[in-house]
Design an enzyme around this catalytic site. Structure first.
Site, PDB file in Angstrom:
ATOM      1  N   GLY A   1       0.863  -1.180   0.000  1.00 56.48           N
ATOM      2  CA  GLY A   1       0.000   0.000   0.000  1.00 56.48           C
ATOM      3  C   GLY A   1       0.900   1.229   0.000  1.00 56.48           C
TER       4      GLY A   1
ATOM      5  N   ARG B   1      10.420  -1.596  -4.779  1.00 57.69           N
ATOM      6  CA  ARG B   1       9.175  -1.594  -5.570  1.00 57.69           C
ATOM      7  C   ARG B   1       9.134  -0.285  -6.360  1.00 57.69           C
ATOM      8  NH1 ARG B   1       3.596  -3.416  -3.160  1.00 57.69           N
ATOM      9  NH2 ARG B   1       3.241  -3.868  -5.368  1.00 57.69           N
TER      10      ARG B   1
ATOM     11  N   GLN C   1      -5.685  -8.823  -2.354  1.00 56.17           N
ATOM     12  CA  GLN C   1      -5.693  -7.825  -1.262  1.00 56.17           C
ATOM     13  C   GLN C   1      -7.128  -7.444  -0.873  1.00 56.17           C
ATOM     14  OE1 GLN C   1      -3.730  -7.761  -3.927  1.00 56.17           O
ATOM     15  NE2 GLN C   1      -1.827  -6.662  -3.593  1.00 56.17           N
TER      16      GLN C   1
ATOM     17  N   ASP D   1      -1.315   4.799  -6.329  1.00 58.08           N
ATOM     18  CA  ASP D   1       0.104   4.575  -6.042  1.00 58.08           C
ATOM     19  C   ASP D   1       0.968   5.709  -6.552  1.00 58.08           C
ATOM     20  OD1 ASP D   1      -1.085   1.732  -5.856  1.00 58.08           O
ATOM     21  OD2 ASP D   1       0.884   1.660  -4.896  1.00 58.08           O
TER      22      ASP D   1
HETATM   23  O1  MRU Z   1       0.550  -4.003  -4.625  1.00 56.64           O
HETATM   24  P1  MRU Z   1      -0.055  -3.261  -3.472  1.00 56.64           P
HETATM   25  O2  MRU Z   1      -0.920  -4.114  -2.603  1.00 56.64           O
HETATM   26  O3  MRU Z   1       0.974  -2.471  -2.704  1.00 56.64           O
HETATM   27  O4  MRU Z   1      -1.016  -2.197  -4.166  1.00 56.64           O
HETATM   28  C1  MRU Z   1      -1.735  -1.303  -3.375  1.00 56.64           C
HETATM   29  C2  MRU Z   1      -2.662  -0.458  -4.143  1.00 56.64           C
HETATM   30  O5  MRU Z   1      -2.703  -0.475  -5.352  1.00 56.64           O
HETATM   31  C3  MRU Z   1      -3.493   0.502  -3.371  1.00 56.64           C
HETATM   32  O6  MRU Z   1      -4.714   0.697  -4.001  1.00 56.64           O
HETATM   33  C4  MRU Z   1      -2.744   1.840  -3.325  1.00 56.64           C
HETATM   34  O7  MRU Z   1      -1.460   1.676  -2.785  1.00 56.64           O
HETATM   35  C5  MRU Z   1      -3.469   2.860  -2.575  1.00 56.64           C
HETATM   36  S1  MRU Z   1      -3.445   2.451  -0.880  1.00 56.64           S
HETATM   37  C6  MRU Z   1      -3.814   3.504   0.163  1.00 56.64           C
END
Ligand code: MRU
Length: 351
Positions: free
Chosen positions: A56, A92, A201, A242
């Site tokens: 996240g 990442r 998720q 993101d």
């Molecule tokens: O791959 P992830 O689980 O890190 O992706 C997370 C997301 O895409 C969320 O929607 C994004 O980070 C917004 S979270 C507040």
């Protein structure tokens, strides 16, 4: 102002003083097992980030800030600290919050180095900075929640994607924080959570958080969302981000774009909720955003054997980009922006 209870254990937390450690919930094991990892070094944190034990965008930013402090504890030379930061930066590629946090740590280190290499002092300063970012993220979530909740009416059916709640931030969440706030205000909501292939998720974390908060909802296969939107069973779509480029194009978990297209077709509002730490005014448009391509085995293997013929190829882009023209409004801690977004993004990022 409504009171929103904190839930324990927190998603991440620094325990102790400079000799302490970063504790975080291993999100890969939820909802079956609640296990808290005790992270004492930067390499273990990088591993946790890469396998999505912590994930996240805002949570990644706060974790990276603590990572910079852990790196200062381990580094014997400035060069070793630089290498550790480089490794954190490479963990990442899409969530800009991680880069934002590391840039702040590097500013501190640059100023400190002018006075000579004092790792103990650097550790203290970086830990203070990480704690500040942690507290700040909690406040940003509450402010986003307040602004976003004004967009929601009693009785609305909301569709959301991935996990944007307490497991994705240091606070109540971004898009999910808006739902939590509106619910605490007494608004009656029903939330559809996309399961969010391939790592689920939505199913594992958002459904868990809906239960924790007592918000009624139901899980959907990712492919079901657009159909439900067009059939009139959804009133608004709320997702996180993101990275938001200078023109408002927004990268979020893969599967977000079909929801935005369906919302436009159905004439429904499609809201992005993210803190200003997710804005990236240096990136002009969505095409320039680096999209993480993860291990194809996350797609082909999954939890059970025999999902597809052994060895069959797969692609695993972890995010997609929603063009700004499909976004009804951006909600940040500073308020709600309607299109065109460019000047608000520049102003917000510069404040
Ligand atoms: O791959 P992830 O689980 O890190 O992706 C997370 C997301 O895409 C969320 O929607 C994004 O980070 C917004 S979270 C507040």
């Amino acid at each position: 102002m409504v009171r929103i209870p904190e839930i324990s254990p927190p998603t991440l937390e620094w325990i102790g003083d400079e000799t302490g450690s970063l504790q975080l919930i291993d999100q890969t094991l939820l909802p079956r097992t609640l296990k808290v990892l005790d992270i004492q070094d930067c390499a273990t944190l990088i591993d946790a980030i890469q396998r999505l034990a912590i994930r996240g965008a805002p949570a990644l930013g706060v974790a990276a800030a603590y990572g910079a402090a852990l790196a200062a504890r381990e580094a014997a030379t400035p060069q070793e600290w630089d290498q550790a930061l480089q490794a954190l930066r490479a963990s990442r590629p899409t969530a800009v919050n991680l880069f934002f946090a590391l840039a702040r740590a590097e500013d501190i280190a640059r100023r400190e180095r002018e006075k000579g290499w004092d790792p103990q002092r650097l550790l203290r300063l970086l830990l203070d900075e990480a704690r500040n970012m942690h507290r700040q993220d909690q406040e940003l979530c509450l402010a986003m929640g307040r602004h976003g909740a004004e967009l929601l009416r009693d009785g609305m059916r909301i569709l959301t994607h991935c996990n944007t709640g307490r497991f994705a931030t240091a606070g109540i969440g971004t898009a999910f924080g808006v739902l939590v706030t509106a619910h605490a205000q007494g608004k009656d909501l029903f939330v559809y959570a996309d399961e969010t292939r391939p790592l689920l998720q939505g199913a594992r974390l958002t459904a868990f958080e809906l239960e924790e908060r007592g918000i009624p909802g139901a899980l959907l296969c990712d492919g079901a969302g657009p159909g439900l939107i067009l059939s009139g069973e959804v009133d608004a779509i709320l997702v996180g981000a993101d990275r938001i480029a200078a023109n408002g194009d927004t990268a979020n978990k893969v599967g977000t774009l079909p929801l935005a297209l369906a919302a436009r077709h159905a004439g429904l509002p499609f809201y992005i909720v993210a803190p200003t730490t997710t804005l990236d005014p240096e990136t002009r448009e969505g095409r320039e955003i680096v999209i993480e391509e993860r291990d194809p085995r996350e797609v082909t293997l999954g939890p059970e054997e025999g999902r597809c013929p052994p060895g069959f190829p797969a692609r695993n882009p972890a995010f997609d980009v929603t063009p700004a023209e499909l976004i009804t409004a951006l909600v940040t801690e500073k308020g709600v922006a309607s299109p065109p977004f460019s000047s608000r993004i520049q102003d917000w990022a510069a404040e």
